[in-house]
Design an enzyme around this catalytic site. Sequence first.
Site, PDB file in Angstrom:
ATOM      1  N   GLU A  42      -5.310  -8.556   0.537  1.00 13.01           N
ATOM      2  CA  GLU A  42      -5.831  -8.327   1.892  1.00 13.01           C
ATOM      3  C   GLU A  42      -7.305  -7.984   1.814  1.00 13.01           C
ATOM      4  O   GLU A  42      -7.723  -7.215   0.932  1.00 13.01           O
ATOM      5  CB  GLU A  42      -5.158  -7.123   2.574  1.00 13.01           C
ATOM      6  CG  GLU A  42      -3.826  -7.378   3.193  1.00 13.01           C
ATOM      7  CD  GLU A  42      -3.284  -6.145   3.923  1.00 13.01           C
ATOM      8  OE1 GLU A  42      -4.080  -5.341   4.444  1.00 13.01           O
ATOM      9  OE2 GLU A  42      -2.055  -6.011   3.946  1.00 13.01           O
ATOM     10  N   GLU A  95       0.801  -1.228   0.000  1.00 10.70           N
ATOM     11  CA  GLU A  95       0.000   0.000   0.000  1.00 10.70           C
ATOM     12  C   GLU A  95       0.832   1.276   0.000  1.00 10.70           C
ATOM     13  O   GLU A  95       0.900   1.992   1.012  1.00 10.70           O
ATOM     14  CB  GLU A  95      -0.955   0.013   1.197  1.00 10.70           C
ATOM     15  CG  GLU A  95      -1.931  -1.137   1.189  1.00 10.70           C
ATOM     16  CD  GLU A  95      -3.041  -0.985   2.238  1.00 10.70           C
ATOM     17  OE1 GLU A  95      -2.997  -0.017   3.016  1.00 10.70           O
ATOM     18  OE2 GLU A  95      -3.943  -1.818   2.255  1.00 10.70           O
TER      19      GLU A  95
HETATM   20  C1  BGC Z   1      -2.491  -2.862   5.982  1.00  8.47           C
HETATM   21  C2  BGC Z   1      -2.414  -3.776   7.185  1.00  8.47           C
HETATM   22  C3  BGC Z   1      -3.442  -3.326   8.203  1.00  8.47           C
HETATM   23  C4  BGC Z   1      -4.823  -3.482   7.594  1.00  8.47           C
HETATM   24  C5  BGC Z   1      -5.956  -3.119   8.517  1.00  8.47           C
HETATM   25  C6  BGC Z   1      -3.895  -2.557   5.540  1.00  8.47           C
HETATM   26  O1  BGC Z   1      -3.949  -1.223   5.193  1.00  8.47           O
HETATM   27  O2  BGC Z   1      -1.735  -3.392   4.944  1.00  8.47           O
HETATM   28  O3  BGC Z   1      -1.112  -3.761   7.678  1.00  8.47           O
HETATM   29  O4  BGC Z   1      -3.342  -3.984   9.412  1.00  8.47           O
HETATM   30  O5  BGC Z   1      -4.916  -2.676   6.457  1.00  8.47           O
HETATM   31  O6  BGC Z   1      -5.903  -1.786   8.884  1.00  8.47           O
END
Ligand code: BGC
Length: 445
Positions: A356, A167
Amino acid sequence: MIKASDFGPNFTWGVATAAPQIEGAASQYGKGPSIWDTFASRSGKIKNNHQPDRACDFYHRYREDLALVKLLGFKVFRFSIAWSRILPNGIGATNQQGISFYHQVIDECLALQITPYITLYHWDLPQALENDGGWTSFSINAAFNAFVKLCALEYGDKVKNWLILNEPFGFTSLGYMLGVHAPGKTGLSNFFPAVLHTALAQADGGHILRSEVKNANIGTTYSCSEILPYTQSDNDLLAAKRVDCLMNRLFVEPAQGLGFPTADWEMLEKFQMEYGTWRFNNRMKFDFDFIGLQSYFPLTVKYNPFIPVIQAWEVKAKSRKKPHTAMGWEVNADSFYNIIKQFSSYPQVKNIVITENGAAYRDHLATGNVVDAERIKYFELYLAALLKVKNEGINVTGYMVWTLMDNFEWAEGYNARFGLIHTDFATLKRTIKYSGYWWQEFLRA
Ligand code: BGC
Protein backbone atom coordinates in the site's frame (compact mmCIF):
# COMPACT_ATOMS: atom_id res chain seq x y z
CA MET A 1 9.66 10.80 -16.83
CA ILE A 2 9.54 7.64 -14.73
CA LYS A 3 7.79 4.64 -16.28
CA ALA A 4 6.85 1.12 -15.23
CA SER A 5 9.36 -0.53 -17.55
CA ASP A 6 12.20 1.14 -15.57
CA PHE A 7 11.40 -1.40 -12.84
CA GLY A 8 11.96 -4.36 -15.16
CA PRO A 9 9.56 -6.83 -16.74
CA ASN A 10 8.93 -8.92 -13.62
CA PHE A 11 7.91 -6.12 -11.30
CA THR A 12 4.33 -6.54 -10.04
CA TRP A 13 1.94 -3.57 -10.25
CA GLY A 14 -1.31 -3.68 -8.39
CA VAL A 15 -4.08 -1.86 -6.68
CA ALA A 16 -5.22 -2.59 -3.12
CA THR A 17 -8.61 -2.57 -1.40
CA ALA A 18 -10.23 -3.98 1.75
CA ALA A 19 -13.65 -5.59 2.24
CA PRO A 20 -15.13 -3.29 4.90
CA GLN A 21 -14.06 -0.22 2.94
CA ILE A 22 -15.64 -1.14 -0.39
CA GLU A 23 -18.09 -4.02 -0.23
CA GLY A 24 -21.21 -2.69 1.43
CA ALA A 25 -23.99 -5.32 1.76
CA ALA A 26 -22.90 -5.31 5.39
CA SER A 27 -25.94 -7.12 6.72
CA GLN A 28 -27.08 -8.86 3.56
CA TYR A 29 -26.75 -12.32 2.08
CA GLY A 30 -26.05 -13.99 5.40
CA LYS A 31 -23.15 -11.82 6.52
CA GLY A 32 -22.78 -11.47 10.28
CA PRO A 33 -21.91 -8.11 11.83
CA SER A 34 -18.28 -7.14 12.16
CA ILE A 35 -16.73 -4.90 14.79
CA TRP A 36 -16.72 -2.09 12.25
CA ASP A 37 -20.48 -2.35 11.71
CA THR A 38 -21.01 -2.15 15.47
CA PHE A 39 -18.43 0.57 16.09
CA ALA A 40 -19.76 2.79 13.30
CA SER A 41 -23.31 2.49 14.61
CA ARG A 42 -22.21 4.09 17.90
CA SER A 43 -22.73 7.78 17.48
CA GLY A 44 -19.66 9.98 17.40
CA LYS A 45 -17.18 7.28 16.44
CA ILE A 46 -17.02 8.06 12.72
CA LYS A 47 -16.84 11.56 11.26
CA ASN A 48 -20.27 12.79 10.15
CA ASN A 49 -21.66 9.54 11.47
CA HIS A 50 -20.90 7.87 8.14
CA GLN A 51 -21.73 4.16 7.99
CA PRO A 52 -19.97 1.36 6.10
CA ASP A 53 -23.23 -0.46 5.28
CA ARG A 54 -23.21 0.47 1.59
CA ALA A 55 -19.67 1.79 1.04
CA CYS A 56 -18.88 1.54 -2.70
CA ASP A 57 -21.32 -1.33 -3.16
CA PHE A 58 -18.51 -3.42 -4.59
CA TYR A 59 -20.55 -6.48 -3.57
CA HIS A 60 -22.96 -5.76 -6.42
CA ARG A 61 -20.57 -3.93 -8.73
CA TYR A 62 -17.41 -6.02 -8.56
CA ARG A 63 -17.54 -6.80 -12.29
CA GLU A 64 -17.64 -3.14 -13.23
CA ASP A 65 -14.87 -2.36 -10.72
CA LEU A 66 -12.58 -5.15 -11.87
CA ALA A 67 -13.10 -3.97 -15.43
CA LEU A 68 -11.74 -0.61 -14.25
CA VAL A 69 -8.71 -2.30 -12.67
CA LYS A 70 -8.10 -3.89 -16.06
CA LEU A 71 -8.67 -0.65 -17.94
CA LEU A 72 -6.10 1.17 -15.82
CA GLY A 73 -3.61 -1.58 -16.59
CA PHE A 74 -2.99 -3.12 -13.17
CA LYS A 75 -1.99 -6.77 -13.12
CA VAL A 76 -2.80 -7.41 -9.46
CA PHE A 77 -5.95 -6.87 -7.44
CA ARG A 78 -5.54 -7.03 -3.67
CA PHE A 79 -8.74 -7.49 -1.67
CA SER A 80 -9.67 -8.89 1.72
CA ILE A 81 -12.15 -11.46 2.87
CA ALA A 82 -14.79 -10.30 5.31
CA TRP A 83 -14.46 -13.00 7.93
CA SER A 84 -18.10 -12.61 9.07
CA ARG A 85 -19.35 -12.94 5.49
CA ILE A 86 -18.11 -16.50 5.27
CA LEU A 87 -18.38 -17.35 8.99
CA PRO A 88 -21.17 -15.13 10.37
CA ASN A 89 -20.28 -15.95 13.98
CA GLY A 90 -16.56 -16.05 13.32
CA ILE A 91 -16.43 -19.78 13.96
CA GLY A 92 -18.72 -22.73 13.31
CA ALA A 93 -21.45 -22.50 10.68
CA THR A 94 -20.39 -21.22 7.27
CA ASN A 95 -22.37 -18.96 4.94
CA GLN A 96 -22.35 -20.47 1.48
CA GLN A 97 -23.47 -17.26 -0.22
CA GLY A 98 -20.50 -15.44 1.25
CA ILE A 99 -18.09 -18.18 0.22
CA SER A 100 -19.48 -18.07 -3.33
CA PHE A 101 -19.12 -14.31 -3.52
CA TYR A 102 -15.34 -14.50 -3.17
CA HIS A 103 -15.22 -17.35 -5.70
CA GLN A 104 -16.96 -15.01 -8.13
CA VAL A 105 -14.54 -12.17 -7.45
CA ILE A 106 -11.56 -14.50 -7.90
CA ASP A 107 -12.99 -16.03 -11.08
CA GLU A 108 -13.61 -12.60 -12.53
CA CYS A 109 -10.00 -11.58 -11.77
CA LEU A 110 -8.69 -14.72 -13.42
CA ALA A 111 -10.92 -14.24 -16.48
CA LEU A 112 -9.45 -10.73 -16.85
CA GLN A 113 -5.91 -12.04 -16.31
CA ILE A 114 -5.60 -10.08 -13.10
CA THR A 115 -3.75 -11.88 -10.31
CA PRO A 116 -5.73 -11.92 -7.05
CA TYR A 117 -3.91 -11.25 -3.77
CA ILE A 118 -5.98 -12.13 -0.73
CA THR A 119 -5.61 -10.36 2.60
CA LEU A 120 -7.07 -12.67 5.21
CA TYR A 121 -7.61 -10.07 7.88
CA HIS A 122 -8.15 -6.40 7.14
CA TRP A 123 -9.57 -5.30 10.48
CA ASP A 124 -13.20 -6.48 10.37
CA LEU A 125 -13.34 -9.01 13.16
CA PRO A 126 -16.69 -10.79 13.50
CA GLN A 127 -18.61 -9.08 16.30
CA ALA A 128 -19.45 -12.48 17.79
CA LEU A 129 -15.74 -13.05 18.46
CA GLU A 130 -15.32 -9.58 19.88
CA ASN A 131 -18.09 -10.43 22.33
CA ASP A 132 -15.72 -13.08 23.68
CA GLY A 133 -12.83 -10.63 24.01
CA GLY A 134 -11.71 -10.35 20.39
CA TRP A 135 -7.96 -10.07 19.94
CA THR A 136 -7.44 -9.77 23.69
CA SER A 137 -8.61 -13.33 24.20
CA PHE A 138 -6.46 -16.40 23.70
CA SER A 139 -9.48 -18.13 22.12
CA ILE A 140 -9.14 -15.85 19.09
CA ASN A 141 -6.24 -17.93 17.80
CA ALA A 142 -8.21 -21.13 17.34
CA ALA A 143 -10.98 -19.19 15.59
CA PHE A 144 -8.52 -17.38 13.33
CA ASN A 145 -6.77 -20.60 12.42
CA ALA A 146 -10.07 -22.25 11.47
CA PHE A 147 -10.91 -19.22 9.31
CA VAL A 148 -7.52 -19.37 7.57
CA LYS A 149 -7.94 -23.08 6.92
CA LEU A 150 -11.38 -22.58 5.44
CA CYS A 151 -10.06 -19.86 3.09
CA ALA A 152 -7.08 -21.99 2.10
CA LEU A 153 -9.25 -24.99 1.29
CA GLU A 154 -11.85 -22.94 -0.57
CA TYR A 155 -9.64 -20.64 -2.60
CA GLY A 156 -6.15 -22.17 -2.48
CA ASP A 157 -6.44 -23.89 -5.86
CA LYS A 158 -7.06 -20.59 -7.60
CA VAL A 159 -5.21 -18.05 -5.44
CA LYS A 160 -1.50 -18.39 -4.78
CA ASN A 161 -0.69 -14.98 -3.28
CA TRP A 162 -1.73 -14.43 0.30
CA LEU A 163 -1.31 -11.82 3.01
CA ILE A 164 -2.08 -12.93 6.54
CA LEU A 165 -2.74 -9.63 8.32
CA ASN A 166 -3.14 -6.04 7.35
CA GLU A 167 -1.02 -3.80 9.56
CA PRO A 168 -1.06 -5.59 12.92
CA PHE A 169 0.29 -2.50 14.67
CA GLY A 170 -2.45 -0.40 13.06
CA PHE A 171 -5.39 -2.37 14.33
CA THR A 172 -4.00 -3.32 17.74
CA SER A 173 -2.96 0.25 18.57
CA LEU A 174 -5.93 2.12 17.12
CA GLY A 175 -8.52 -0.46 18.15
CA TYR A 176 -7.19 -1.84 21.42
CA MET A 177 -5.06 0.95 22.90
CA LEU A 178 -6.31 4.32 21.65
CA GLY A 179 -9.92 3.29 21.07
CA VAL A 180 -10.31 5.39 17.93
CA HIS A 181 -10.95 2.37 15.69
CA ALA A 182 -13.13 -0.68 16.25
CA PRO A 183 -13.69 -2.20 18.72
CA GLY A 184 -12.86 0.99 20.63
CA LYS A 185 -10.94 -0.55 23.51
CA THR A 186 -8.23 1.33 25.38
CA GLY A 187 -5.22 0.85 27.58
CA LEU A 188 -2.25 -1.46 27.88
CA SER A 189 -4.30 -4.20 29.52
CA ASN A 190 -6.10 -4.59 26.17
CA PHE A 191 -3.23 -3.67 23.90
CA PHE A 192 -0.63 -6.12 25.20
CA PRO A 193 -2.72 -9.30 25.00
CA ALA A 194 -4.01 -8.17 21.59
CA VAL A 195 -0.41 -7.77 20.41
CA LEU A 196 0.56 -11.22 21.62
CA HIS A 197 -2.41 -13.01 20.03
CA THR A 198 -1.96 -11.07 16.80
CA ALA A 199 1.72 -12.02 16.60
CA LEU A 200 0.71 -15.64 17.10
CA ALA A 201 -1.99 -15.39 14.42
CA GLN A 202 0.52 -13.93 11.98
CA ALA A 203 2.76 -17.00 12.21
CA ASP A 204 0.02 -19.62 12.65
CA GLY A 205 -1.69 -18.29 9.54
CA GLY A 206 1.54 -18.65 7.58
CA HIS A 207 2.01 -22.27 8.68
CA ILE A 208 -1.57 -23.20 7.80
CA LEU A 209 -1.31 -21.71 4.31
CA ARG A 210 2.03 -23.42 3.78
CA SER A 211 0.54 -26.80 4.55
CA GLU A 212 -2.79 -26.33 2.77
CA VAL A 213 -1.93 -24.36 -0.39
CA LYS A 214 0.43 -25.79 -2.95
CA ASN A 215 2.99 -23.27 -4.29
CA ALA A 216 1.67 -20.48 -2.12
CA ASN A 217 3.46 -17.14 -2.03
CA ILE A 218 2.92 -16.08 1.57
CA GLY A 219 3.37 -12.64 3.04
CA THR A 220 1.91 -10.32 5.62
CA THR A 221 1.84 -6.54 5.78
CA TYR A 222 3.39 -3.97 8.11
CA SER A 223 2.65 -0.30 8.48
CA CYS A 224 5.92 1.56 8.72
CA SER A 225 7.18 5.10 9.08
CA GLU A 226 10.65 6.49 9.35
CA ILE A 227 10.90 7.94 12.87
CA LEU A 228 12.85 11.17 13.05
CA PRO A 229 13.88 12.85 16.32
CA TYR A 230 12.86 16.50 16.47
CA THR A 231 16.29 17.47 17.80
CA GLN A 232 19.47 15.53 18.42
CA SER A 233 19.00 15.76 22.20
CA ASP A 234 19.31 12.49 24.12
CA ASN A 235 15.69 12.76 25.17
CA ASP A 236 14.40 13.14 21.62
CA LEU A 237 16.68 10.39 20.34
CA LEU A 238 15.40 7.99 22.99
CA ALA A 239 11.81 9.01 22.29
CA ALA A 240 12.36 8.21 18.60
CA LYS A 241 13.79 4.83 19.51
CA ARG A 242 10.74 3.94 21.60
CA VAL A 243 8.36 4.93 18.84
CA ASP A 244 10.40 2.93 16.35
CA CYS A 245 10.10 -0.18 18.58
CA LEU A 246 6.39 0.26 18.69
CA MET A 247 5.52 1.34 15.17
CA ASN A 248 8.09 -0.48 13.07
CA ARG A 249 9.60 -3.38 14.98
CA LEU A 250 6.79 -4.83 17.10
CA PHE A 251 5.53 -7.43 14.64
CA VAL A 252 8.26 -7.93 12.07
CA GLU A 253 10.80 -9.08 14.67
CA PRO A 254 8.73 -11.85 16.32
CA ALA A 255 8.08 -13.28 12.84
CA GLN A 256 11.82 -13.67 12.44
CA GLY A 257 12.24 -15.50 15.72
CA LEU A 258 13.68 -12.42 17.44
CA GLY A 259 10.79 -12.06 19.88
CA PHE A 260 9.49 -8.59 20.75
CA PRO A 261 12.11 -5.79 20.77
CA THR A 262 12.39 -5.82 24.56
CA ALA A 263 16.03 -4.80 24.76
CA ASP A 264 15.34 -1.32 23.41
CA TRP A 265 12.40 -0.36 25.55
CA GLU A 266 11.80 -1.40 29.14
CA MET A 267 8.02 -1.22 28.65
CA LEU A 268 8.24 -4.14 26.25
CA GLU A 269 10.43 -5.96 28.74
CA LYS A 270 7.61 -5.50 31.24
CA PHE A 271 5.15 -6.85 28.66
CA GLN A 272 7.37 -9.87 28.09
CA MET A 273 7.56 -10.61 31.82
CA GLU A 274 3.90 -10.05 32.55
CA TYR A 275 2.59 -12.16 29.68
CA GLY A 276 5.49 -14.58 29.45
CA THR A 277 5.78 -13.81 25.75
CA TRP A 278 9.19 -15.49 25.51
CA ARG A 279 7.35 -18.83 25.75
CA PHE A 280 5.99 -18.14 22.29
CA ASN A 281 9.13 -16.89 20.55
CA ASN A 282 9.32 -20.04 18.52
CA ARG A 283 5.62 -20.18 17.65
CA MET A 284 5.62 -16.52 16.55
CA LYS A 285 8.25 -17.31 13.93
CA PHE A 286 7.38 -17.86 10.29
CA ASP A 287 9.54 -17.75 7.21
CA PHE A 288 7.54 -15.41 4.97
CA ASP A 289 8.16 -15.51 1.23
CA PHE A 290 7.77 -11.75 1.20
CA ILE A 291 6.79 -8.94 3.50
CA GLY A 292 4.35 -6.24 2.52
CA LEU A 293 5.31 -2.71 3.52
CA GLN A 294 2.74 0.06 3.75
CA SER A 295 4.25 3.45 4.23
CA TYR A 296 2.50 6.76 3.89
CA PHE A 297 4.50 9.25 5.95
CA PRO A 298 7.43 9.69 8.36
CA LEU A 299 6.94 10.84 11.93
CA THR A 300 8.95 13.50 13.70
CA VAL A 301 8.84 12.96 17.44
CA LYS A 302 9.82 14.90 20.50
CA TYR A 303 10.24 13.80 24.11
CA ASN A 304 7.21 14.66 26.21
CA PRO A 305 7.10 13.39 29.82
CA PHE A 306 3.36 14.07 30.07
CA ILE A 307 2.40 11.46 27.49
CA PRO A 308 1.75 8.18 29.29
CA VAL A 309 3.89 5.15 28.45
CA ILE A 310 5.57 6.33 25.27
CA GLN A 311 6.59 9.79 26.54
CA ALA A 312 6.82 11.04 23.01
CA TRP A 313 4.81 13.47 20.99
CA GLU A 314 4.43 13.94 17.26
CA VAL A 315 5.47 17.30 15.86
CA LYS A 316 3.04 17.62 12.98
CA ALA A 317 4.14 18.32 9.42
CA LYS A 318 1.89 21.35 9.29
CA SER A 319 3.53 23.01 12.28
CA ARG A 320 6.94 22.34 10.75
CA LYS A 321 5.68 23.83 7.47
CA LYS A 322 6.33 20.64 5.55
CA PRO A 323 4.25 19.48 2.59
CA HIS A 324 1.40 17.23 3.71
CA THR A 325 -1.72 15.52 2.41
CA ALA A 326 -5.34 16.14 3.39
CA MET A 327 -4.80 13.72 6.30
CA GLY A 328 -2.00 15.99 7.57
CA TRP A 329 0.54 13.29 6.69
CA GLU A 330 3.95 14.56 5.66
CA VAL A 331 4.93 14.00 2.03
CA ASN A 332 8.53 12.86 2.17
CA ALA A 333 9.83 10.39 -0.40
CA ASP A 334 13.31 10.28 1.18
CA SER A 335 11.71 8.79 4.26
CA PHE A 336 9.94 6.22 2.09
CA TYR A 337 13.35 5.26 0.73
CA ASN A 338 14.85 5.11 4.24
CA ILE A 339 12.12 2.98 5.76
CA ILE A 340 12.32 0.40 2.97
CA LYS A 341 16.08 0.24 3.58
CA GLN A 342 15.47 -0.20 7.31
CA PHE A 343 13.21 -3.22 6.76
CA SER A 344 15.46 -4.70 4.08
CA SER A 345 18.34 -4.73 6.57
CA TYR A 346 16.85 -7.73 8.42
CA PRO A 347 18.76 -10.70 7.03
CA GLN A 348 15.62 -12.87 7.11
CA VAL A 349 13.62 -10.51 4.86
CA LYS A 350 13.97 -12.01 1.40
CA ASN A 351 11.57 -10.02 -0.66
CA ILE A 352 9.65 -6.78 -0.16
CA VAL A 353 6.42 -5.78 -1.84
CA ILE A 354 4.96 -2.35 -1.23
CA THR A 355 1.42 -3.51 -0.55
CA GLU A 356 0.00 0.00 0.00
CA ASN A 357 1.04 3.55 -0.73
CA GLY A 358 -1.01 6.55 -1.78
CA ALA A 359 -2.46 9.83 -0.62
CA ALA A 360 -5.71 11.59 0.27
CA TYR A 361 -6.28 15.02 -1.19
CA ARG A 362 -9.23 17.31 -1.66
CA ASP A 363 -9.79 16.58 -5.31
CA HIS A 364 -11.13 19.24 -7.62
CA LEU A 365 -14.07 18.39 -9.79
CA ALA A 366 -13.97 20.44 -12.95
CA THR A 367 -16.27 19.93 -15.92
CA GLY A 368 -16.75 16.26 -15.16
CA ASN A 369 -13.02 15.65 -14.68
CA VAL A 370 -11.40 14.99 -11.35
CA VAL A 371 -8.24 17.01 -11.30
CA ASP A 372 -5.81 15.70 -8.68
CA ALA A 373 -2.41 17.02 -9.62
CA GLU A 374 -1.12 16.71 -6.04
CA ARG A 375 -1.75 12.98 -6.01
CA ILE A 376 0.11 12.57 -9.30
CA LYS A 377 3.05 14.49 -7.87
CA TYR A 378 2.98 12.25 -4.79
CA PHE A 379 3.23 9.11 -6.93
CA GLU A 380 6.03 10.59 -9.03
CA LEU A 381 8.09 11.32 -5.93
CA TYR A 382 7.45 8.03 -4.17
CA LEU A 383 7.99 5.89 -7.26
CA ALA A 384 11.30 7.63 -7.94
CA ALA A 385 12.39 6.78 -4.37
CA LEU A 386 11.28 3.19 -4.90
CA LEU A 387 13.25 2.91 -8.11
CA LYS A 388 16.31 4.22 -6.31
CA VAL A 389 15.99 1.51 -3.64
CA LYS A 390 15.51 -1.14 -6.28
CA ASN A 391 18.49 0.01 -8.32
CA GLU A 392 20.63 -0.29 -5.21
CA GLY A 393 19.95 -4.01 -5.29
CA ILE A 394 17.23 -4.22 -2.63
CA ASN A 395 14.82 -6.98 -3.52
CA VAL A 396 11.64 -4.95 -3.96
CA THR A 397 9.43 -6.82 -6.38
CA GLY A 398 6.07 -5.09 -6.41
CA TYR A 399 4.01 -2.02 -5.65
CA MET A 400 0.28 -1.63 -5.00
CA VAL A 401 -1.55 1.67 -4.98
CA TRP A 402 -3.83 2.50 -2.11
CA THR A 403 -6.52 2.56 -3.47
CA LEU A 404 -8.72 1.76 -6.43
CA MET A 405 -11.58 4.10 -5.56
CA ASP A 406 -12.60 6.52 -2.81
CA ASN A 407 -14.08 4.40 -0.05
CA PHE A 408 -14.95 4.09 3.63
CA GLU A 409 -11.84 5.47 5.28
CA TRP A 410 -12.45 4.05 8.76
CA ALA A 411 -12.93 6.74 11.43
CA GLU A 412 -12.68 9.42 8.72
CA GLY A 413 -15.80 8.04 7.04
CA TYR A 414 -16.16 9.07 3.41
CA ASN A 415 -14.35 12.38 3.89
CA ALA A 416 -10.83 11.21 3.13
CA ARG A 417 -10.42 10.27 -0.51
CA PHE A 418 -7.48 8.06 -1.49
CA GLY A 419 -8.84 6.62 -4.74
CA LEU A 420 -7.58 6.70 -8.31
CA ILE A 421 -11.28 6.65 -9.09
CA HIS A 422 -13.70 9.16 -7.65
CA THR A 423 -16.77 7.67 -5.98
CA ASP A 424 -19.91 9.75 -5.77
CA PHE A 425 -21.39 8.30 -2.59
CA ALA A 426 -24.90 9.57 -3.40
CA THR A 427 -25.15 7.91 -6.82
CA LEU A 428 -22.19 5.48 -6.58
CA LYS A 429 -20.99 6.73 -9.94
CA ARG A 430 -17.30 6.08 -10.55
CA THR A 431 -15.16 8.66 -12.38
CA ILE A 432 -11.53 7.99 -13.17
CA LYS A 433 -9.40 10.78 -11.74
CA TYR A 434 -6.47 12.30 -13.59
CA SER A 435 -4.22 10.23 -11.33
CA GLY A 436 -5.98 7.10 -12.63
CA TYR A 437 -5.18 8.13 -16.18
CA TRP A 438 -1.65 8.96 -15.08
CA TRP A 439 -1.28 5.35 -13.86
CA GLN A 440 -2.71 4.05 -17.12
CA GLU A 441 0.01 5.90 -19.03
CA PHE A 442 2.71 4.97 -16.53
CA LEU A 443 1.89 1.27 -16.79
CA ARG A 444 1.74 1.37 -20.58
CA ALA A 445 5.23 2.79 -20.95
C1 BGC B 1 -4.90 0.75 5.76
C2 BGC B 1 -6.01 1.11 4.80
C3 BGC B 1 -6.29 2.59 4.93
C4 BGC B 1 -5.05 3.36 4.50
C5 BGC B 1 -5.20 4.85 4.52
C6 BGC B 1 -3.76 1.72 5.77
O1 BGC B 1 -3.35 1.89 7.08
O2 BGC B 1 -4.46 -0.55 5.50
O3 BGC B 1 -7.12 0.32 5.08
O4 BGC B 1 -7.40 3.00 4.22
O5 BGC B 1 -3.99 3.01 5.35
O6 BGC B 1 -5.45 5.32 5.80
